[in-house]
Structures are given as structure tokens and as C-alpha cells.
Scaffold this active site. Structure first.
Site, PDB file in Angstrom:
ATOM      1  CB  CYS A  37      -2.131   8.829  50.273  1.00  0.00           C
ATOM      2  SG  CYS A  37      -2.654   8.279  51.907  1.00  0.00           S
ATOM      3  NE  ARG A  89      -5.193   9.278  56.560  1.00  0.00           N
ATOM      4  CZ  ARG A  89      -5.627   9.161  57.796  1.00  0.00           C
ATOM      5  NH1 ARG A  89      -6.426  10.085  58.308  1.00  0.00           N
ATOM      6  NH2 ARG A  89      -5.279   8.111  58.524  1.00  0.00           N
ATOM      7  CG  LEU A  90      -7.898   5.087  50.545  1.00  0.00           C
ATOM      8  CD1 LEU A  90      -9.362   5.441  50.360  1.00  0.00           C
ATOM      9  CD2 LEU A  90      -7.464   4.053  49.503  1.00  0.00           C
ATOM     10  CB  ALA A  91      -8.569   7.314  56.188  1.00  0.00           C
ATOM     11  N   GLY A 109       1.201   4.545  50.871  1.00  0.00           N
ATOM     12  CA  GLY A 109       1.524   3.132  50.994  1.00  0.00           C
ATOM     13  C   GLY A 109       1.237   2.581  52.373  1.00  0.00           C
ATOM     14  CD  GLU A 110      -1.496   0.944  54.300  1.00  0.00           C
ATOM     15  OE1 GLU A 110      -1.080   1.030  55.477  1.00  0.00           O
ATOM     16  OE2 GLU A 110      -2.483   1.556  53.879  1.00  0.00           O
ATOM     17  N   GLY A 134      -3.467 -11.684  44.243  1.00  0.00           N
ATOM     18  CA  GLY A 134      -2.469 -12.715  43.964  1.00  0.00           C
ATOM     19  C   GLY A 134      -1.445 -12.294  42.933  1.00  0.00           C
TER      20      GLY A 134
END
Length: 614
Positions: A2, A50-52, A79-80, A379
Site C-alpha cells: 500500500c 490499498r493494494l489488496a 507491507g506484509e 532474488g
């Protein structure tokens, strides 16, 4: 993933400033195309795009939670948190009740339970702002490695903040000024912790919590790269690295939207893709992979000091071996040189990065991937973690008189100062700036008791890459991907892996005399032999002379506008000489000045910065 933005003004009621809050929030629409929200109450205004990715119906922000006394804490989060399931169980056992399945609510309720200490419990990539209504304070948190960006600017009565500088620059209190130190950051190819280039603006440093209240601002470093003894032997180290990678990739494959991998045919992306493919196959799923390529590159490839082989044959070997659903994204010189693409890249970065076609190709790659996937595993950062670059084996770079990547930087990538006005170059005094920055960074490295001089030098080389160089690349990848609404995850930045491999001695990291020995052996069982044997090759750059021809034409068009403000920095005579060079003989290094001048011109058109050279 987000975009966040906000404004705290302790002397005002911001409910009358909704228009300004909206303007700041809307600059983040690229990072969050799926939904928007703002929360404005008294001195606090928070905005979110928001990017869901997880819990699509829930997880809307700003998100508030109420304490027993009725006071609220409100979060905007980007983030996550890959360990949010474990944290959720722990918080539930402590009496917290959840209304969504999102990791955002876990972070918010974690704050209610542990305060700013929640940062130390997160495993992932995040940048978040939490307004604590009871304490009347703002808490800004950034992940350990700095994967997700977060900026702030103190004001006379509070603070502005945002995922990117553009969110802050949308506020009338933020000056669009760049001084000498800002220009030095642009041209020196170093990353000074906390520096944001724009005057008065700061970056929340990786592994840091910044709190702002009526008494001012404070910083707390909750994580840094520390020296510890490594007691595992070779076999145990290889096994531990593989165990970590299996766990990290498994955690990062969690998403409620289409997911893919970025595949270059190098050791890092190939290992990550192969592990992901094996784990998804256990669930009856097939991983998608994407690679960038250029028209005619494989057929007409010319080896150089950095790149001995083209990527595509190795990419295809991995795709076949791992059974991925693979697609090459093939770019032509017209797309790479398109002024509209250059403009999009500069707008995404908020700055003229100077990385030329390597930036435009990355943006175009992500733009195409976004048509198929919302999340991509990369990577990135394995070279910094495991020791993959040439400079790790270059004796001059090892000796420790400057940042290792700068020792042969001009030789390989060119000198963009070539087109800068000599008076500006003299004022910048980049040699002194880089030297001061280097000595500050090198002075942070802790030496292990009994560590040999050589091992300490190699520890220093690793430290510089992990605390300075990698941040340049992480920022580049975040901006290029989020500009098109693509979330890129970086498994090799998991702090557990970083800490473990950083403390492994160089003799172990290069036990077979090659780069990234630990990673190669830890993933040997999933790699095609061709990739196992391949020598490190950096991100590709086009060799097509038509790209250089297009740059020269654009430079001539710029020269036809002698009143353009870029000529306050760029020397017209030097740019003209570069524009008239024999195009077929222009290499990546020799065209760098052209790319830098064009980037600077676009930046000045978009942002109208006030440049202060004194």
C-alpha cells in the site's frame, strides 16, 4: 502492499484540512489502486491507498482499535508481516479479539499489547504509522532491512509523513529544495542512512522507530547488523541456510491474489524459483515466472567484463527443470528510450536516479507482469548477503579505502559527472563526500574477538553492502514495482538469513573459491547444472545501438532549449559532444552522461526543484 501518508499538527484541528490530506493521499494511488481511506480527528490526519493482497474483503485502512478506556490507536500500514499468523494466535491468547483476517489488524493490536516494541516481533517488510490518541503521539516503524520506504518531515508543530517523498511534497509546508548534500547523494552512488535528498526531509532508517509528540521527535534503533561468533561447520551451515530458505519462501508464498517469481537465470532467482515451484507443487499449484529480455540480445550478445553470457538460455533451463509457467518480456530500444517511460520512472523515483535503461527496463518488466500477477518474489539482495559481486573478490576493493562497488564503477557503468558543469562538480567535491561517508560506515563494523585482519576486511565489505548498497537497490525495486501496483517480495532480506550469513566467515562463504558458495550448495538439488556452474551476471543492459541513437536525438532536442533549467547543472558543450559521438560505438558506460542529463531535465520539468549550490 500500500501507500501511506499523513499529517500531525498539534496546534490545529485538521478536520478543516481534508483537501490537503486528500492531495497527499492521492499521490499514493499507484501504490494502492484498490481502495482509499482517510481518518482525520483533531491534530491527526492519516491517509491510505490499498493494494489488496491478503484478506481482500477486510483489511481496509486507516484501521482503528479501541482500548478499554475508550481511547483509540489508528494505523496506516504498508507491507506484509509473514509471521502474522503466529502473532495473531499469541495476541488472541492474551485476550485480543479480531474482526478481520488481515496482518494489518495484527500489527495494530500488537501495538496495543507491546507498544512500539511490536516492531521487534515482526518478520517481514513494513512501513507503518500509528497515531496513539491517548498518548497524543505518532509512531513511525520501518522494517529491519529497509525494504519498504518511509519518509517524514518535521514542522513547527508536528510532522508530515509518507511512503514516498511525493506524498510530503504535495503539502504546502514542504519546500521543493535540494541543496549540495542532496545533489551529492544523487551523484555519488552512496546511500547515507536517513538522507532523503529533499531539504528538510528525512528517511525513517531501517530497523528504526521514530516517535513524534508535542515535545519533539525521538529515534529508537530496534535492530542493527551485529557481530556474533559463527560456530557451525560447513555442512551444518549449508543445512541451516537451506532450512531458512525453505521456511522463508513458504511464508512468502502466502497471498490471496495471483503470485509469480522474477527469474533471471542467475543463482539467486533460480534457487528461489525452484524452491517456490517445489512447494507450490505440493499444493497442486504451478508457479509462474517472468524474465526481462531485449530484442536480438541472445543472438547478438557481446560479452563484457561484467556479463559473460546472456540470461535467456539459463532462464529457460530453470523454467523447464522446475516446470514453471514462464514468459519472457522482450523489450525493444524504442520502448526503452520512450520519453513517456522515462517520465514515468522519474515520477516513480521522485529523483533522477541515473541508472538509465536498467531502470526503464525494470519498470516496463513490472508493468507487463502486473497484467498477470499482483505479487512477485525476487532474488534481490542475495549478492549482498552471500557475497556475489566481483568486488568481493577484487583485491583493490577489499583493501578498504572506499565503498567496494565504487572501485570500478566508472569503468563498468560510466561517469555521469562527465556532462555536469565543472563549477557544479567543484562545488560538489564528491571525493570528500564519499570519503567521509565511507569512514563513517566502516567505523560502525564490530570486530569479532580473534578475527584475522583479512576476515575483518571481508566482514566490512559485507557490512557496507548490507547497510548501504542494498538500500539503493531495494528502493529502486520498490519504486519501479509499486509505480504499477505490483508487490515485490524479497526472501533473501529475511533478517534471520541476513544475520546468520553475515556472521559466517568469508572462508566459509567462499569455501570453493567461488561467489555465493553457501547458497549454491544449499540449493544444488533444485538447480540445473548450467545455473550451478554459471558465473554471476548482473541485471542486463541493452546493447542495441538504436537505443543510443534515440538518446542522442533526445539530447539534441534538449540542447535546442538552451533556457531549460537543467543547464544550471549540465554543461551544454559536454552534452553536445556526447550527442555527436559515433552511436554504434556507444557502450553502457559511455552513454551514462546522456541518460543522466535527460533524467535531470525530466525531473526538473516534473518537480521544479529549487537547486541551492551554496
Amino acid at each position: 502492499m500500500c501507500g501511506i501518508a499523513g499529517w500531525i499538527s498539534f496546534d490545529r484541528d485538521l478536520r478543516s484540512e481534508q483537501e490537503t490530506v486528500d492531495a497527499m493521499t492521492e499521490t499514493m494511488v499507484c501504490r494502492g489502486p484498490d481502495a482509499r481511506g482517510t481518518w482525520v480527528h483533531g491534530p491527526a490526519a492519516l491517509g491510505h491507498r490499498r493494494l489488496a493482497v491478503i484478506d481482500l474483503p477486510g483489511g481496509r485502512q486507516p484501521m482503528a482499535a479501541e482500548r478499554a478506556d475508550g481511547s483509540r490507536a489508528v494505523v496506516v500500514y504498508s507491507g506484509e508481516a509473514y509471521n502474522y499468523t503466529e502473532l495473531r494466535h499469541e495476541l488472541a491468547s492474551r485476550g485480543h479479539r479480531f474482526t478481520t483476517d488481515s496482518d494489518t489488524e495484527v500489527v495494530l493490536r500488537g501495538y496495543l499489547e507491546w507498544g512500539a516494541g511490536v516492531a521487534e516481533r515482526l518478520n517481514g517488510m513494513c512501513a507503518c504509522a500509528i497515531w496513539d490518541e491517548r498518548l497524543q503521539r505518532l509512531v513511525l516503524i520501518r522494517d529491519r532491512m529497509g525494504i519498504k520506504p518511509l519518509y517524514y518531515q518535521l514542522t513547527s508543530d508536528g510532522v508530515l509523513f509518507g511512503s514516498e517523498p511525493k506524498a510530503i511534497l504535495a503539502h504546502p509546508l514542504a519546500p521543493r529544495k535540494v541543496g549540495l548534500d542532496g545533489l551529492r547523494e544523487l551523484f555519488a552512488f552512496v546511500k547515507t542512512p536517513g538522507h532523503a535528498v529533499w531539504e528538510g526531509m528525512r528517511e525513517v532508517e531501517p530497523g528504526t522507530v521514530v516517535t513524534v509528540d508535542r515535545d519533539g521527535s525521538r529515534r529508537h534503533v530496534y535492530w542493527s547488523l551485529r557481530t556474533r561468533a559463527h560456530t557451525d561447520d560447513r555442512d551444518a551451515s549449508i543445512a541451516h541456510v537451506r532450512g531458512l530458505l525453505d521456511d522463508i519462501v513458504r511464508r512468502q508464498l502466502v497471498a490471496d491474489v495471483p503470485l509469480c517469481t522474477l527469474l533471471s537465470g542467475g543463482l539467486d532467482s533460480s534457487a528461489m524459483t525452484a524452491i517456490a515451484a517445489r512447494q507450490l507443487a505440493e499444493r497442486g499449484e504451478r508457479v509462474r515466472s517472468f524474465a526481462v529480455d531485449f530484442v536480438g540480445r541472445t543472438e547478438h550478445f557481446v560479452a563484457d567484463d561484467l556479463r559473460a553470457t546472456p540470461d535467456t538460455p539459463y532462464v529457460h533451463d530453470v523454467a523447464r527443470a522446475s516446470g514453471t509457467g514462464h514468459q519472457d518480456i522482450v523489450l525493444d530500444p524504442a520502448a526503452l528510450a520512450d520519453p513517456e517511460v522515462r517520465t514515468a520512472v522519474i515520477r516513480a523515483r521522485d529523483l533522477p536516479s541515473g541508472m538509465g535503461d536498467m531502470d526503464t527496463s525494470l519498470y516496463l518488466l513490472f508493468k507487463e507482469i502486473r497484467r498477470h500477477s499482483t505479487v512477485a518474489l525476487s532474488g534481490e539482495s542475495a549478492d549482498e548477503v552471500f557475497g556475489g559481486y566481483q568486488q568481493f573478490f577484487d583485491e583493490e576493493a577489499r583493501r578498504g579505502t572506499t565503498f567496494p562497488w565504487l572501485v570500478r564503477h566508472q569503468e563498468h557503468f560510466g561517469d555521469d559527472i562527465d556532462v555536469i558543469d565543472p563549477a557544479v562538480t567543484a562545488a560538489l567535491d564528491l571525493d570528500s563526500y564519499v570519503a567521509d561517508s565511507y569512514h563513517t560506515a566502516a567505523g560502525e563494523v564490530e570486530r569479532l574477538d580473534g578475527e584475522s585482519d583479512f576476515e575483518f576486511r571481508m566482514r566490512t565489505v559485507s557490512y557496507l553492502h548490507l547497510t548501504r548498497f542494498v538500500r539503493i537497490l531495494l528502493d529502486r525495486k520498490d519504486r519501479a514495482s509499486m509505480a504499477v501496483g505490483l508487490e515485490v517480495r524479497v526472501p533473501f532480506c529475511d533478517h534471520r538469513l541476513v544475520e546468520y550469513v553475515y556472521n559466517a566467515p568469508w572462508s566459509l562463504k567462499s569455501f570453493d573459491g567461488r561467489e555465493k558458495s553457501l547458497l549454491r550448495e544449499a540449493t544444488a538439488d533444485v538447480l540445473p547444472r548450467s545455473v550451478y556452474d554459471r558465473v554471476k551476471s548482473p541485471y542486463p543492459s541493452t546493447q542495441d545501438p538504436l537505443y543510443a541513437v534515440a538518446l542522442q536525438e533526445q539530447a539534441k532536442e534538449l540542447l535546442a532549449r538552451p533556457s531549460h533549467p537543467v543547464f544550471g547543472l549540465v554543461d551544454a558543450a559536454r552534452l553536445r559532444k556526447a550527442a555527436e559521438h559515433d552511436a554504434p560505438r556507444i557502450t553502457q558506460a559511455s552513454r551514462r552522461g546522456l541518460e543522466r542529463a535527460l533524467d535531470l531535465a525530466v525531473w526538473m520539468d516534473l518537480y521544479e526543484p529549487v537547486i541551492e549550490l551554496d
